[in-house]
Design a protein around this motif. Structure first.
Motif, PDB file in Angstrom:
ATOM      1  N   ARG A  15      -2.796   5.863 -17.019  1.00 15.98           N
ATOM      2  CA  ARG A  15      -3.664   6.998 -16.659  1.00 15.98           C
ATOM      3  C   ARG A  15      -4.202   6.844 -15.233  1.00 15.98           C
ATOM      4  O   ARG A  15      -4.280   7.797 -14.475  1.00 15.98           O
ATOM      5  N   GLY A  16      -4.535   5.596 -14.878  1.00 19.63           N
ATOM      6  CA  GLY A  16      -5.042   5.343 -13.514  1.00 19.63           C
ATOM      7  C   GLY A  16      -3.990   5.704 -12.471  1.00 19.63           C
ATOM      8  O   GLY A  16      -4.298   6.308 -11.436  1.00 19.63           O
ATOM      9  N   ARG A  17      -2.734   5.342 -12.746  1.00 20.98           N
ATOM     10  CA  ARG A  17      -1.685   5.647 -11.746  1.00 20.98           C
ATOM     11  C   ARG A  17      -1.446   7.156 -11.667  1.00 20.98           C
ATOM     12  O   ARG A  17      -1.207   7.699 -10.586  1.00 20.98           O
ATOM     13  N   ILE A  18      -1.511   7.842 -12.813  1.00 22.88           N
ATOM     14  CA  ILE A  18      -1.307   9.301 -12.793  1.00 22.88           C
ATOM     15  C   ILE A  18      -2.409   9.952 -11.941  1.00 22.88           C
ATOM     16  O   ILE A  18      -2.146  10.828 -11.110  1.00 22.88           O
ATOM     17  N   LEU A  19      -3.624   9.464 -12.138  1.00 22.42           N
ATOM     18  CA  LEU A  19      -4.764  10.031 -11.412  1.00 22.42           C
ATOM     19  C   LEU A  19      -4.591   9.858  -9.905  1.00 22.42           C
ATOM     20  O   LEU A  19      -4.706  10.817  -9.135  1.00 22.42           O
ATOM     21  N   SER A  20      -4.275   8.622  -9.474  1.00 23.19           N
ATOM     22  CA  SER A  20      -4.087   8.393  -8.028  1.00 23.19           C
ATOM     23  C   SER A  20      -2.945   9.247  -7.515  1.00 23.19           C
ATOM     24  O   SER A  20      -3.040   9.863  -6.452  1.00 23.19           O
ATOM     25  N   GLY A  21      -1.854   9.289  -8.267  1.00 20.64           N
ATOM     26  CA  GLY A  21      -0.673  10.036  -7.820  1.00 20.64           C
ATOM     27  C   GLY A  21      -0.993  11.502  -7.632  1.00 20.64           C
ATOM     28  O   GLY A  21      -0.610  12.118  -6.624  1.00 20.64           O
ATOM     29  N   ASN A  22      -1.725  12.075  -8.585  1.00 19.74           N
ATOM     30  CA  ASN A  22      -2.062  13.498  -8.446  1.00 19.74           C
ATOM     31  C   ASN A  22      -2.965  13.737  -7.243  1.00 19.74           C
ATOM     32  O   ASN A  22      -2.888  14.782  -6.596  1.00 19.74           O
ATOM     33  N   VAL A  46       0.837  -1.200   0.000  1.00 17.85           N
ATOM     34  CA  VAL A  46       0.000   0.000   0.000  1.00 17.85           C
ATOM     35  C   VAL A  46       0.877   1.257   0.000  1.00 17.85           C
ATOM     36  O   VAL A  46       0.591   2.251  -0.675  1.00 17.85           O
ATOM     37  N   CYS A  47       1.967   1.171   0.728  1.00 22.94           N
ATOM     38  CA  CYS A  47       2.910   2.295   0.773  1.00 22.94           C
ATOM     39  C   CYS A  47       3.519   2.506  -0.622  1.00 22.94           C
ATOM     40  O   CYS A  47       3.630   3.639  -1.109  1.00 22.94           O
ATOM     41  N   TYR A  48       3.853   1.380  -1.277  1.00 22.35           N
ATOM     42  CA  TYR A  48       4.395   1.469  -2.645  1.00 22.35           C
ATOM     43  C   TYR A  48       3.380   2.139  -3.563  1.00 22.35           C
ATOM     44  O   TYR A  48       3.726   2.960  -4.408  1.00 22.35           O
ATOM     45  N   HIS A  49       2.115   1.794  -3.385  1.00 20.66           N
ATOM     46  CA  HIS A  49       1.085   2.362  -4.257  1.00 20.66           C
ATOM     47  C   HIS A  49       1.103   3.894  -4.177  1.00 20.66           C
ATOM     48  O   HIS A  49       1.065   4.582  -5.201  1.00 20.66           O
ATOM     49  N   VAL A  50       1.202   4.421  -2.969  1.00 22.58           N
ATOM     50  CA  VAL A  50       1.202   5.885  -2.814  1.00 22.58           C
ATOM     51  C   VAL A  50       2.472   6.486  -3.425  1.00 22.58           C
ATOM     52  O   VAL A  50       2.407   7.439  -4.204  1.00 22.58           O
ATOM     53  N   LEU A  51       3.616   5.895  -3.095  1.00 20.96           N
ATOM     54  CA  LEU A  51       4.879   6.486  -3.574  1.00 20.96           C
ATOM     55  C   LEU A  51       5.052   6.302  -5.083  1.00 20.96           C
ATOM     56  O   LEU A  51       5.469   7.219  -5.785  1.00 20.96           O
ATOM     57  N   CYS A  52       4.701   5.113  -5.574  1.00 22.30           N
ATOM     58  CA  CYS A  52       4.858   4.838  -7.006  1.00 22.30           C
ATOM     59  C   CYS A  52       3.971   5.784  -7.805  1.00 22.30           C
ATOM     60  O   CYS A  52       4.427   6.469  -8.714  1.00 22.30           O
ATOM     61  N   THR A  53       2.702   5.862  -7.449  1.00 26.97           N
ATOM     62  CA  THR A  53       1.804   6.672  -8.278  1.00 26.97           C
ATOM     63  C   THR A  53       2.167   8.156  -8.175  1.00 26.97           C
ATOM     64  O   THR A  53       2.036   8.888  -9.151  1.00 26.97           O
ATOM     65  N   SER A  54       2.650   8.589  -7.022  1.00 24.02           N
ATOM     66  CA  SER A  54       3.047  10.000  -6.893  1.00 24.02           C
ATOM     67  C   SER A  54       4.228  10.297  -7.815  1.00 24.02           C
ATOM     68  O   SER A  54       4.247  11.301  -8.528  1.00 24.02           O
ATOM     69  N   GLU A  55       5.218   9.400  -7.814  1.00 29.58           N
ATOM     70  CA  GLU A  55       6.371   9.634  -8.699  1.00 29.58           C
ATOM     71  C   GLU A  55       5.952   9.500 -10.163  1.00 29.58           C
ATOM     72  O   GLU A  55       6.445  10.221 -11.030  1.00 29.58           O
ATOM     73  N   VAL A  56       5.023   8.571 -10.431  1.00 28.51           N
ATOM     74  CA  VAL A  56       4.531   8.403 -11.804  1.00 28.51           C
ATOM     75  C   VAL A  56       3.845   9.692 -12.268  1.00 28.51           C
ATOM     76  O   VAL A  56       4.090  10.180 -13.375  1.00 28.51           O
ATOM     77  N   ALA A  57       2.990  10.253 -11.406  1.00 29.54           N
ATOM     78  CA  ALA A  57       2.269  11.471 -11.794  1.00 29.54           C
ATOM     79  C   ALA A  57       3.267  12.556 -12.176  1.00 29.54           C
ATOM     80  O   ALA A  57       3.087  13.273 -13.166  1.00 29.54           O
ATOM     81  N   SER A  58       4.321  12.660 -11.403  1.00 28.27           N
ATOM     82  CA  SER A  58       5.293  13.704 -11.682  1.00 28.27           C
ATOM     83  C   SER A  58       6.147  13.362 -12.923  1.00 28.27           C
ATOM     84  O   SER A  58       6.349  14.193 -13.800  1.00 28.27           O
ATOM     85  N   ASN A  59       6.576  12.102 -13.033  1.00 33.57           N
ATOM     86  CA  ASN A  59       7.400  11.700 -14.184  1.00 33.57           C
ATOM     87  C   ASN A  59       6.664  11.811 -15.515  1.00 33.57           C
ATOM     88  O   ASN A  59       7.247  12.149 -16.540  1.00 33.57           O
ATOM     89  N   MET A  60       5.382  11.458 -15.494  1.00 37.71           N
ATOM     90  CA  MET A  60       4.631  11.401 -16.748  1.00 37.71           C
ATOM     91  C   MET A  60       4.181  12.782 -17.214  1.00 37.71           C
ATOM     92  O   MET A  60       3.689  12.927 -18.333  1.00 37.71           O
TER      93      MET A  60
END
Ligand SMILES: NC(=O)C[C@H](N)C(=O)O
Length: 528
Positions: free
Chosen positions: A374-381, A325-339
């Motif tokens: 797109r789903g990961r970008i959305l969660s990350g944002n 779950v922690c990975y989900h938050v960190l991964c999607t946050s970095e994905v949102a920024s990287n993408m």
């Protein structure tokens, strides 16, 4: 038999039993024959043949560059390759030809390796099956092993032998399929949550994730910058060590690489003196979902170490259950920024809509990215919103520290290496795998591998045995940060005891050739 491993074939090249061009042609012909596996996105035939020619000259002049000279290798399609299309299996990057090589690619080429092509993956490496890329799923070569096909027919009374094909695991599944189908002798993957170790386990290979900072990420198109590492897929531990030796080292283009690692892994690993070792077994890894076969192999492996005089200790990594779950938050946050850079202006695909900049951005990203990205970008944002930042992103960073500290505590208690499963079970059939969504699958498939990336530690998956269905199962060893060399000595000792890899792989290839000779099946598969 020229050599089933990189080391063996390198010896054959040195002794002149085969030339780099002949070896390259053999691999190219296997790439063509196994096209139905969908392991490669791009086959760089001309480049490889040219490199082989140059390597041949060096051998003739007695100027060979070392173990990797003339060796066919493949590279996951999220590493930049100068002049060769790099897509990340995404519409967003289709047609992108980088002007430079990733540092790791350049290092392989500097050592004389032959670049056979770019391998398939989940889009932008987001996944754990190699089923979610724009070029379609990768098929596991083990789907065609005699034993598996006989078992499936017998269990399912299936008439269509091709319907039960298995996933490779992912996201570096193309690289894993490429190595296990003998189309190359080593391949680069990337590993953010297990993407090298997981497909290695499912394809009967060694999958090595180096310590974060030991190998440059420059030119690896990022997923999660703080966790990504280039990974290595080979048929045995020595081969992984040879490739690591070529890749490791500081890079001025990647400020996260370290200048002075504790142990420099520049030598072939010796066999560990197991009687002096303490092996830790993390009790939190014994989860109810673990298959009985993997569980029993894990326990037999611990017994093996004990019978050779090693101390085997149960240890606790108490924050393990929070890692996904922690990975989900960190991964999607970095994905949102990287993408964010892929907006139709700075990088990548651009749609035709030009009514407004916003409409162009939106349509470009809708056309360029699949649902998973797109789903990961959305969660990350969402996690990065001002009102959520503290509660999600900052909290997840704190939990990450706790997870990393669990490992430090285990190693400080005297443990040298941790022994765990790599995956919950053997590879599953594609049709079963896609019943779940990408997020649920990654949560299950990265369960034993992800925490290691949070902590930046080295880890390696070693093939151990075939399951009742005739499919490979791997176990994972985790080492202290920058003790990659020591980790490989333990892995090498273990590999020697279990005697899995190359013999089984050779049998697999014989079975695959039988399949390929069965014209009907080959033509069905090749159409896909
Ligand atoms: N590259 C990886 O390790 C990816 C990981 N399985 C994920 O889906 O994020």
């Amino acid at each position: 038999m020229l050599g089933r491993t990189l080391r063996e074939v390198s010896a054959a090249l040195k002794q002149g039993q085969i030339t780099p061009t002949e070896l390259c042609q053999k691999c190219l012909s296997l790439i063509k024959k196994t096209k139905f596996l969908n392991a490669y996105i791009t086959v760089s035939e001309e480049v490889a043949l040219k490199q082989a020619e140059e390597s041949e000259k060096r051998y003739k002049n007695g100027q060979s560059l070392g173990d990797l000279d003339g060796i066919p290798v493949a590279v996951k399609d999220n590493f930049s390759t100068s002049g060769i299309e790099t897509t990340c299996a995404s519409n967003m990057l289709k047609g992108y030809i980088p002007p430079y090589n990733a540092t790791v690619v350049q290092k392989l080429l500097d050592q004389g390796a032959l670049l056979m092509g770019k391998t398939n993956l989940d889009e932008f490496a987001m996944g754990s099956g190699s089923t979610d890329g724009v070029f379609g799923p990768v098929k596991n070569p083990w789907s065609y092993s005699k034993q598996y096909r006989e078992k499936r027919k017998q269990n399912l009374h299936s008439k269509n032998e091709d319907s039960d094909w298995l996933i490779t695991g992912g996201s570096s599944g193309g690289s894993a399929a490429a190595v296990s189908a003998f189309t190359c002798y080593a391949a680069l993957g990337s590993d953010t949550g297990g993407s090298t170790r997981n497909p290695a386990a499912h394809c009967g290979l060694v999958g090595f994730k180096p310590s974060y900072g030991l190998v440059s990420r420059h030119g690896l198109i990022p997923l999660v910058n703080s966790m990504d590492v280039p990974g290595i897929l080979t048929r045995c531990v020595d081969d992984a060590a040879i490739v690591l030796g070529a890749l490791a080292g500081p890079d001025p283009k990647d400020s996260t690489t370290v200048h002075d690692p504790i142990n420099k892994p520049f030598m072939l690993p010796s066999l560990a003196d197991v009687s002096k070792l303490c092996i830790g077994i993390p009790k939190e890894y014994l989860v109810p979902e673990l298959s009985s076969e993997v569980r029993s192999l894990w326990s037999k492996a611990a017994d093996l170490f004990e019978s050779e005089g090693a101390k085997v200790l149960e240890v606790s990594l108490p924050h393990t259950s929070y890692s996904i779950v922690c990975y989900h938050v960190l991964c999607t946050s970095e994905v949102a920024s990287n993408m964010a850079r892929f907006d139709g202006l700075q990088y990548g695909h651009r749609c035709d809509i030009d009514v407004s900049t916003e409409a162009m951005y939106a349509a470009t990203r809708r056309e360029g990215f699949n649902d998973v990205v797109r789903g990961r970008i959305l969660s990350g944002n969402f996690f990065l919103l001002k009102e959520n930042y503290e509660n999600y992103f900052v909290k997840a960073q704190k939990v990450r520290r706790l997870i990393a500290n669990d490992f430090v505590n285990a190693f400080n208690s005297g443990v040298d290496v941790l022994l765990t499963p790599t995956t919950l079970s053997e590879a599953v059939p594609y049709l079963e795998f896609i019943k779940e969504d990408n997020r649920t699958r990654s949560a299950q498939d990265d369960i034993f591998t992800q925490a290691v990336n949070m902590a930046g530690l080295p880890a390696v998956s070693i093939p151990v045995a075939l399951s009742n269905q005739g499919l490979p199962i791997g176990l994972q060893f985790i080492g202290r940060a920058f003790c990659d060399q020591q980790l490989l000595t333990v892995a090498k000792w273990f590999e020697k005891q279990v005697q899995f890899p190359v013999i089984q792989l050779q049998e697999l290839m014989d079975d695959c050739s039988a399949v390929l000779e069965n014209e009907k099946l080959a033509s069905v598969s090749l159409k896909q």
